[in-house]
Design a protein around this motif. Structure first.
Motif, PDB file in Angstrom:
ATOM      1  N   ILE A 124       9.566  -4.227  -2.496  1.00  0.00           N
ATOM      2  CA  ILE A 124       8.847  -3.266  -1.657  1.00  0.00           C
ATOM      3  C   ILE A 124       9.200  -3.450  -0.183  1.00  0.00           C
ATOM      4  CG2 ILE A 124       6.555  -2.507  -0.929  1.00  0.00           C
ATOM      5  CD1 ILE A 124       5.529  -3.292  -3.689  1.00  0.00           C
ATOM      6  N   GLU A 125       9.348  -4.699   0.260  1.00  0.00           N
ATOM      7  CA  GLU A 125       9.647  -4.962   1.666  1.00  0.00           C
ATOM      8  C   GLU A 125      11.012  -4.421   2.073  1.00  0.00           C
ATOM      9  OE1 GLU A 125       9.231  -9.138   1.978  1.00  0.00           O
ATOM     10  OE2 GLU A 125       7.023  -9.102   1.979  1.00  0.00           O
ATOM     11  N   ASN A 126      11.905  -4.278   1.110  1.00  0.00           N
ATOM     12  CA  ASN A 126      13.231  -3.747   1.423  1.00  0.00           C
ATOM     13  C   ASN A 126      13.218  -2.233   1.625  1.00  0.00           C
ATOM     14  OD1 ASN A 126      14.419  -6.290   1.257  1.00  0.00           O
ATOM     15  ND2 ASN A 126      14.807  -6.089  -0.949  1.00  0.00           N
ATOM     16  N   LEU A 127      12.090  -1.607   1.316  1.00  0.00           N
ATOM     17  CA  LEU A 127      11.967  -0.158   1.484  1.00  0.00           C
ATOM     18  C   LEU A 127      11.359   0.119   2.849  1.00  0.00           C
ATOM     19  CD1 LEU A 127      10.526   0.622  -2.066  1.00  0.00           C
ATOM     20  CD2 LEU A 127      12.914   0.712  -1.343  1.00  0.00           C
ATOM     21  N   LYS A 128      12.103   0.762   3.719  1.00  0.00           N
ATOM     22  CA  LYS A 128      11.678   0.925   5.108  1.00  0.00           C
ATOM     23  C   LYS A 128      10.847   2.180   5.341  1.00  0.00           C
ATOM     24  CE  LYS A 128      13.935  -2.787   6.108  1.00  0.00           C
ATOM     25  NZ  LYS A 128      13.201  -4.049   6.374  1.00  0.00           N
ATOM     26  N   THR A 129      11.156   3.261   4.654  1.00  0.00           N
ATOM     27  CA  THR A 129      10.473   4.529   4.914  1.00  0.00           C
ATOM     28  C   THR A 129       9.590   4.911   3.731  1.00  0.00           C
ATOM     29  OG1 THR A 129      12.243   5.878   3.944  1.00  0.00           O
ATOM     30  CG2 THR A 129      12.463   5.261   6.270  1.00  0.00           C
ATOM     31  N   ASN A 130       8.659   5.810   4.008  1.00  0.00           N
ATOM     32  CA  ASN A 130       7.781   6.298   2.946  1.00  0.00           C
ATOM     33  C   ASN A 130       8.562   7.062   1.885  1.00  0.00           C
ATOM     34  OD1 ASN A 130       5.484   5.219   4.149  1.00  0.00           O
ATOM     35  ND2 ASN A 130       5.059   7.087   5.325  1.00  0.00           N
TER      36      ASN A 130
END
Length: 221
Positions: A143-149
């Motif tokens: 999840i932390e690797n996902l930057k945008t919504n």
């Protein structure tokens, strides 16, 4: 029941000229029946308030929900499965959910919350299986690797789709052997309908029709 409806009717909104604006009032089947009976009993009154016209009665879905929940427990909640890891009864004992009962009507809230709890747990385990991880910490890394919504939305949609595809049966099973027996004529013997010629004069046209049908082969195993 008439007194109850009269009391509740004070909360019914009205138009500027004082007319009632009926609102929906729900309850179980018995409450709805009694409410409608109260309205019928006062239908010859003069004013709207006295005729109890402030409500439109409707049955709530609560009873349908209880029936559906009971069907789930009848199918999946078995005392004999207490020794099988991952079953509802085993999870009930493991997490000490003493309020959970096999008779849903006597423990609706506990049973409903337990089904939600178990379903969420199964969904998390399915996500672990799809992502090939073993802990929530590893999930946080994803999840932390996902930057945008938008990235998070795409990740969640893909994960949900993979869980359904892997864990939920969405197609009707078909047996592959269907139809093969009709096409396989190995080791079969053809036979016809025997017609006794001496009966022709007595049978007439029926015998001739039978003779025509005799040319049709009948297969037997």
């Amino acid at each position: 029941m008439i007194e109850v409806v009269q009391h509740l009717q004070q909360y019914v909104p009205k138009t500027n000229d004082g007319k009632l604006i009926p609102i929906m009032l729900g309850g179980d089947a018995l409450s709805v029946e009694r409410g409608e009976a109260a309205s019928r009993a006062r239908m010859d009154a003069i004013t709207e308030e006295d005729r109890l016209e402030g409500f439109t009665w409707k049955s709530e879905d609560w009873h349908g929900h209880v029936i559906s929940l009971q069907e789930t427990f009848n199918l999946l909640y078995k005392g004999t499965s207490s020794g099988e890891k991952g079953t509802l009864f085993q999870l009930r004992n493991l997490f000490d959910r003493r309020g959970v009962k096999s008779q849903v009507s006597s423990a609706v809230n506990d049973d409903r919350e337990f089904i939600r709890f178990s379903t969420q747990g199964y969904a998390v385990l399915a996500a672990f299986e799809v992502l090939n991880i073993n802990s929530a910490d590893e999930l946080n890394v994803h999840i932390e690797n996902l930057k945008t919504n938008e990235q998070k939305k795409t990740f969640l949609e893909k994960l949900s789709s993979d869980i359904v595809e892997r864990s939920v049966a969405t197609e009707t099973f078909k047996f592959t052997h269907e139809g093969e027996a009709e096409n396989n004529t190995n080791n079969r013997i053809s036979c016809g309908i025997k017609v006794v010629r001496k009966h022709f004069p007595l049978m007439g046209g029926a015998a001739r029709d039978t003779e025509k049908r005799a040319s049709t082969k009948i297969w037997k195993f």
